[in-house]
Design a protein around this motif. Structure first.
Motif, PDB file in Angstrom:
ATOM      1  N   LEU A   1      -9.840  18.673  -0.275  1.00  0.00           N
ATOM      2  CA  LEU A   1     -10.079  18.828  -1.703  1.00  0.00           C
ATOM      3  C   LEU A   1      -9.169  19.910  -2.282  1.00  0.00           C
ATOM      4  O   LEU A   1      -8.465  19.686  -3.275  1.00  0.00           O
ATOM      5  N   GLU A   2      -9.171  21.075  -1.666  1.00  0.00           N
ATOM      6  CA  GLU A   2      -8.323  22.182  -2.119  1.00  0.00           C
ATOM      7  C   GLU A   2      -6.882  22.048  -1.625  1.00  0.00           C
ATOM      8  O   GLU A   2      -6.003  22.785  -2.062  1.00  0.00           O
ATOM      9  N   LYS A   3      -6.675  21.129  -0.682  1.00  0.00           N
ATOM     10  CA  LYS A   3      -5.358  20.900  -0.080  1.00  0.00           C
ATOM     11  C   LYS A   3      -4.820  22.183   0.560  1.00  0.00           C
ATOM     12  O   LYS A   3      -3.662  22.582   0.383  1.00  0.00           O
ATOM     13  N   LYS A   4      -5.698  22.806   1.331  1.00  0.00           N
ATOM     14  CA  LYS A   4      -5.373  24.035   2.039  1.00  0.00           C
ATOM     15  C   LYS A   4      -5.798  23.910   3.498  1.00  0.00           C
ATOM     16  O   LYS A   4      -6.555  23.009   3.875  1.00  0.00           O
TER      17      LYS A   4
ATOM     18  N   GLY B   1       0.834  -1.183   0.000  1.00  0.00           N
ATOM     19  CA  GLY B   1       0.000   0.000   0.000  1.00  0.00           C
ATOM     20  C   GLY B   1       0.874   1.239   0.000  1.00  0.00           C
ATOM     21  O   GLY B   1       2.100   1.158   0.085  1.00  0.00           O
ATOM     22  N   LYS B   2       0.252   2.395  -0.073  1.00  0.00           N
ATOM     23  CA  LYS B   2       0.975   3.663  -0.109  1.00  0.00           C
ATOM     24  C   LYS B   2       0.682   4.485   1.137  1.00  0.00           C
ATOM     25  O   LYS B   2      -0.359   4.343   1.774  1.00  0.00           O
ATOM     26  N   LEU B   3       1.631   5.364   1.469  1.00  0.00           N
ATOM     27  CA  LEU B   3       1.440   6.347   2.534  1.00  0.00           C
ATOM     28  C   LEU B   3       2.069   7.648   2.069  1.00  0.00           C
ATOM     29  O   LEU B   3       3.287   7.724   1.879  1.00  0.00           O
ATOM     30  N   ASP B   4       1.237   8.670   1.885  1.00  0.00           N
ATOM     31  CA  ASP B   4       1.702   9.980   1.449  1.00  0.00           C
ATOM     32  C   ASP B   4       1.032  11.051   2.298  1.00  0.00           C
ATOM     33  O   ASP B   4       0.076  10.775   3.039  1.00  0.00           O
ATOM     34  N   ALA B   5       1.513  12.290   2.165  1.00  0.00           N
ATOM     35  CA  ALA B   5       0.870  13.428   2.826  1.00  0.00           C
ATOM     36  C   ALA B   5      -0.339  13.851   2.000  1.00  0.00           C
ATOM     37  O   ALA B   5      -0.249  14.000   0.775  1.00  0.00           O
ATOM     38  N   ALA B   6      -1.481  14.040   2.646  1.00  0.00           N
ATOM     39  CA  ALA B   6      -2.700  14.418   1.932  1.00  0.00           C
ATOM     40  C   ALA B   6      -2.672  15.879   1.504  1.00  0.00           C
ATOM     41  O   ALA B   6      -3.443  16.281   0.627  1.00  0.00           O
ATOM     42  N   LEU B   7      -1.843  16.697   2.129  1.00  0.00           N
ATOM     43  CA  LEU B   7      -1.587  18.072   1.722  1.00  0.00           C
ATOM     44  C   LEU B   7      -0.226  18.472   2.271  1.00  0.00           C
ATOM     45  O   LEU B   7       0.339  17.775   3.127  1.00  0.00           O
ATOM     46  N   GLU B   8       0.306  19.573   1.794  1.00  0.00           N
ATOM     47  CA  GLU B   8       1.630  19.988   2.229  1.00  0.00           C
ATOM     48  C   GLU B   8       1.628  20.286   3.725  1.00  0.00           C
ATOM     49  O   GLU B   8       0.819  21.094   4.192  1.00  0.00           O
ATOM     50  N   PRO B   9       2.510  19.649   4.504  1.00  0.00           N
ATOM     51  CA  PRO B   9       2.513  19.858   5.961  1.00  0.00           C
ATOM     52  C   PRO B   9       2.743  21.311   6.372  1.00  0.00           C
ATOM     53  O   PRO B   9       2.326  21.721   7.471  1.00  0.00           O
ATOM     54  N   GLU B  10       3.374  22.111   5.512  1.00  0.00           N
ATOM     55  CA  GLU B  10       3.588  23.518   5.847  1.00  0.00           C
ATOM     56  C   GLU B  10       2.272  24.276   5.990  1.00  0.00           C
ATOM     57  O   GLU B  10       2.211  25.326   6.645  1.00  0.00           O
ATOM     58  N   GLU B  11       1.202  23.737   5.390  1.00  0.00           N
ATOM     59  CA  GLU B  11      -0.112  24.376   5.496  1.00  0.00           C
ATOM     60  C   GLU B  11      -0.570  24.475   6.952  1.00  0.00           C
ATOM     61  O   GLU B  11      -1.302  25.389   7.316  1.00  0.00           O
ATOM     62  N   HIS B  12      -0.162  23.514   7.774  1.00  0.00           N
ATOM     63  CA  HIS B  12      -0.587  23.500   9.178  1.00  0.00           C
ATOM     64  C   HIS B  12       0.612  23.521  10.119  1.00  0.00           C
ATOM     65  O   HIS B  12       0.521  23.054  11.253  1.00  0.00           O
ATOM     66  N   GLY B  13       1.735  24.064   9.643  1.00  0.00           N
ATOM     67  CA  GLY B  13       2.903  24.218  10.505  1.00  0.00           C
ATOM     68  C   GLY B  13       3.624  22.920  10.811  1.00  0.00           C
ATOM     69  O   GLY B  13       4.351  22.839  11.804  1.00  0.00           O
ATOM     70  N   LYS B  14       3.413  21.903   9.980  1.00  0.00           N
ATOM     71  CA  LYS B  14       4.031  20.590  10.205  1.00  0.00           C
ATOM     72  C   LYS B  14       3.714  20.049  11.597  1.00  0.00           C
ATOM     73  O   LYS B  14       4.508  19.348  12.209  1.00  0.00           O
ATOM     74  N   GLY B  15       2.523  20.391  12.070  1.00  0.00           N
ATOM     75  CA  GLY B  15       2.005  19.835  13.323  1.00  0.00           C
ATOM     76  C   GLY B  15       0.587  19.361  13.068  1.00  0.00           C
ATOM     77  O   GLY B  15      -0.166  20.016  12.352  1.00  0.00           O
TER      78      GLY B  15
END
Length: 563
Positions: A485-488, A432-446
């Protein structure tokens, strides 16, 4: 949080269990009342001369009720009340509101968490150890009544009476007086007698209306009254499944209660269901571990409409660590990257495993949601499961020591986290795969402490609410709305404060997924605290209500609709 990381069958002897622990045996083989009181009595809260400042009050201000049963104030080790013991055993009163509470918001938000870290001269060392403190926010006709109270578990009552630790908590073990008492403690450990029933992790409303507080020990399932916060008694399971632990986060709907029972003796997990109105768990099926000699920690797990997803994390239960009086770096667990990580998918109806795939190494406490991915013909091709994933970094456990939380020096020490998205194929593929659903910087990598609109449980969804980070920090310090959806992400922050889990309550009759409010409790930088309401769509503040004093950080909550 549980102190015992395994399930022990009643058929296994005490000697066998000792051999498992010392390594000589292969583990794989063995409201109404409160509002009435307020209307009848307009007494002003005056303890410690603490009043409530009222600014632009949208509801008619009502004085708070005199506190109940004041207790000795515990030592304040931090300016933030988040990391200090609750100052008294209970309090209740109506709060003055700044802003406007929607009139449709009618019911009770309950939040559970470890709120008492001092007993006599003894102080706990880890966030997950504290004795459970329930906080109640009751909303009715634009008014807000707050109350808090200790859950009267046997562990709490014994500690209060004896002024010392009496049961095994997440990282603490009562100190034996001599060797014989140590042997006796081991016997009590395997019978479950010395395990804590300190239900300090979650609180759920069952389909039949009962409200139960939970931790990872099965004996730590305690029924409470959501109106008075009284401890009613133990939730006793009527089946013969045995076991000492379960997932701290069951999946609870109006029609069922699903949970996982880890088994160390024969490494794997039982998937069980309980019908509303009963106390009997019934087995759906069993998943055997594919890696290691012990199952991975299962603090939570996700479900879809037709499947239960069982995670097998390489952060695995470690029975040997139970024998150590002092906490190990990973407490009751060990990191075994060589054992790999896996995700299993079980059919709810048949109990059959429809997929079992290897995935990249992962560390997660909390799953957010899962759903079924379909092709153009409507056939299910994969299961998507989202979680708050800590980049396979186990140091998050050590960062939650109270000493670390109380001693922030301005250095950025919070381990990174992301919205981890698993894709589990159902076509027989081994990986299976494991990826980030959106860029972690969007939420401060927390990222942790998440909630969704409950109508979208197990279904394709767009929004999630969680705690993110504004760095530098040593703990998640923002409230975050994730748009998958918007990855924001939209972030709310009160500089220097610590928010607890954002909890979404949908507006009755809403057709949009994010039409509702988000409730959180905030420990502010000045030692106080307040309840906060954010608009679920715009993520803008709509109301806040100051507490009479700051409250400890809490973990998870539930919503009890007005009857």
């Amino acid at each position: 949080m549980a102190s015992l990381p395994f399930s022990v069958s009643k058929s296994h002897s005490f000697l066998t269990q000792l051999r498992i622990l010392d390594g000589s045996c292969d583990c794989s083989k063995v409201e109404k009342s409160i509002f009435g009181k307020i209307k009848d009595s307009r007494s002003i809260y005056s303890n410690n001369n603490m009043g409530l400042n009222i600014m632009n009050v949208a509801t008619k201000p009502q004085p708070a009720v005199v506190p109940l049963s004041p207790e000795k104030v515990a030592p304040n080790d931090s300016k933030l009340a988040a990391w200090s013991s609750v100052r008294q055993e209970r309090w209740q009163g109506e709060l003055s509101v700044q802003g406007e509470i929607p009139l449709w918001l009618s019911g009770t938000y309950l939040r559970n968490g470890p709120g008492l870290w001092h007993i006599g001269d003894f102080g706990f060392r880890h966030l997950f150890d504290g004795y459970a403190t329930l906080v109640r926010l009751h909303f009715e006709n634009g008014h807000l009544v707050m109350g808090h109270r200790q859950i009267e578990s046997e562990a709490y009552k014994a500690a209060k009476k004896n002024k010392k630790l009496c049961y095994r908590e997440f990282s603490e073990v009562p100190k034996p007086d001599n060797f014989l008492s140590y042997i006796g403690d081991l016997a009590n450990l395997f019978s479950g007698a010395s395990l804590t029933d300190n239900a300090n992790t979650g609180v759920v409303t069952l389909g039949d209306g009962r409200v139960v507080c939970l931790t990872e020990t099965i004996k730590g399932s305690i029924v409470i009254d959501p109106n008075t916060l009284d401890t009613i008694g133990k939730f006793e399971y009527s089946d013969s499944l045995g076991g000492l632990i379960h997932s701290a986060h069951p999946i609870v709907t109006e029609s069922e209660f699903l949970t996982l029972l880890p088994d160390l003796i024969n490494p794997g997990y039982l998937v069980v269901r309980m019908e509303p109105g009963t106390n009997e768990r019934k087995i759906i099926g069993r998943v055997g571990c594919r890696g290691g000699r012990a199952p991975g920690w299962v603090h939570s797990f996700p479900v879809t409409e037709h499947y239960v997803v069982v995670p097998e994390m390489p952060l695995r239960y470690c029975a040997q660590n139970l024998l150590k009086a002092e906490p190990t770096p990973l407490y009751k667990f060990e990191w075994h990257p060589e054992s790999k990580g896996f995700m299993h998918v079980m059919c709810k109806a048949s109990g059959k495993i429809v997929a079992s795939v290897e995935v990249p190494l992962f560390v997660t406490f909390h799953f957010i949601n899962a759903y079924e991915e379909k092709d153009e013909n409507g056939r299910v091709t994969a299961v998507i499961a989202d979680c708050c994933e800590h980049n396979a970094d186990t140091t998050i456990l050590e960062k939650l020591r109270l000493q670390n939380l109380r001693s922030f020096s301005g250095e950025d020490v919070l381990p990174d986290a992301r919205v981890g998205r698993f894709r589990i194929p159902l076509d027989g593929s081994p990986y299976g795969k494991l990826d980030a659903a959106l860029e972690p910087e969007e939420h401060g990598k927390g990222m942790d402490m998440c909630s969704i609109n409950p109508a979208y449980l197990g279904k394709k969804y767009r929004y999630a609410y969680a705690c993110g980070a504004r760095r530098p920090c040593n703990f998640p310090n923002t409230l975050t709305k994730i748009d998958l959806l918007e990855k924001k992400a939209k972030n709310w922050c009160d500089k220097g404060s610590v928010p607890s889990e954002p909890f979404f309550v949908a507006r009755p009759g809403a057709t949009e997924e994010d039409d509702g409010v988000v409730i959180s409790m905030i420990s502010d930088k000045n030692g106080g605290g307040y309840a906060l309401l954010l608009d679920g769509s715009t993520f803008k503040e709509i109301a806040r209500a100051k507490f009479p004093y700051g409250l400890p950080y809490g973990l998870h909550g539930c919503w009890v609709p007005k009857a």
